[in-house]
Scaffold this active site. Structure first.
Site: not given
Length: 282
Positions: A86, A224
């Protein structure tokens, strides 16, 4: 589902938000049950977040075996599923390490992940300044497509440790034209057997793009980091851009700067904020 109270933190990177669980010796949260992750990420009955970051020393988790870093980022999506990496989360993870005195922000900070070690560089001190992450070498894979309803777009499969399908909208299109991303866009299960993060992109100018993203396991998010990296790679390939060209990637939650270096590394720079600390029995 209740358990003894334990410490949590809440943070975000370009409004991609996370619950952080300090669990340095691995004695608090066990295997981090998916139901507990879902409860923590619930925005009405829980703390709320796009995912959970468990802060654990590498020596106490087999997921970090063979990696030369003191700390391991154990990342879970909001639905409780395990994820490899992530990009926004690792900056928030690094900010916590610096603020808690667990890492020295004056030197590069390695963090182990399921996609290997990522190295963080702090532009300011522990509390201030953007953080740059060496995201590693991208993998450019096959052309594919994604669809929402009766609309379909060609897409490029880019792997940034996790899978992405990057689709460019036509010139002059508005990102709102693709409609809400509350449901997963349809993708090729043969190409993405474990699901995929889907990015829809419009061009804003030279070295400048904007995007919306649907993340597997979390739905549409405000940002993201790995997705922004995948978008930059796809845009740079389409533009024939020289290496070391910086791209600006605008997301609903903010802006990230991405560079594809001459030695085939992706550098992502952006903010990271710790918002709160508390205790919960979720």
């Amino acid at each position: 589902m209740s358990s003894p109270d334990y410490v949590f933190l809440k943070g975000h990177g370009t409004e991609n938000d996370f619950v952080l669980l300090p669990d340095h010796d691995g004695s608090i949260h066990g295997d981090l049950d998916p139901a507990r992750v879902r409860a923590l990420c619930d925005r009405r009955a829980g703390i709320g977040g796009d995912g959970v970051l468990r802060v654990i020393r590498s020596v106490v988790t087999p997921d970090a075996a063979g990696q030369n870093a003191e700390w391991f980022m154990d990342y879970r999506n909001a639905d409780g599923s395990v994820s490899e990496m992530c990009g926004n989360g690792i900056r928030v993870f690094g900010r916590h390490l610096a603020l808690a005195g667990l890492a020295d922000p004056s030197t590069p900070v390695p963090v182990a992940t399921r996609d290997g070690v990522k190295v963080l560089t702090f532009a300011g001190g522990a509390a201030n300044g953007e953080i740059t992450v060496d995201m590693g070498t991208p993998k450019i894979l096959e052309d594919t497509q994604v669809s929402i309803g009766d609309q379909s777009w060609p897409a490029l499969h880019v792997d940034m440790g996790n899978p992405h399908a990057v689709a460019f909208l036509d010139a002059g299109a508005d990102l709102a034209d693709i409609g809400p991303l509350l449901d997963p866009p349809v993708h090729d299960d043969a190409v993405y057997p474990h699901g995929v993060n889907v990015e829809f992109v419009v061009r804003r100018g030279p070295g400048h793009v904007a995007m919306r993203v649907h993340e597997r396991g979390s739905g549409e998010t405000r940002s993201c980091g790995t997705g922004a990296c995948a978008v930059m790679v796809a845009a740079a390939l389409a533009d024939g851009a020289e290496r070391d060209t910086a791209y600006r990637v605008d997301l609903p939650g903010g802006t990230l700067q991405i560079t594809w270096t001459a030695d085939d590394r992706i550098l992502m720079t952006g903010p990271a904020v710790i918002l709160a600390e508390g205790r919960t029995s979720l």
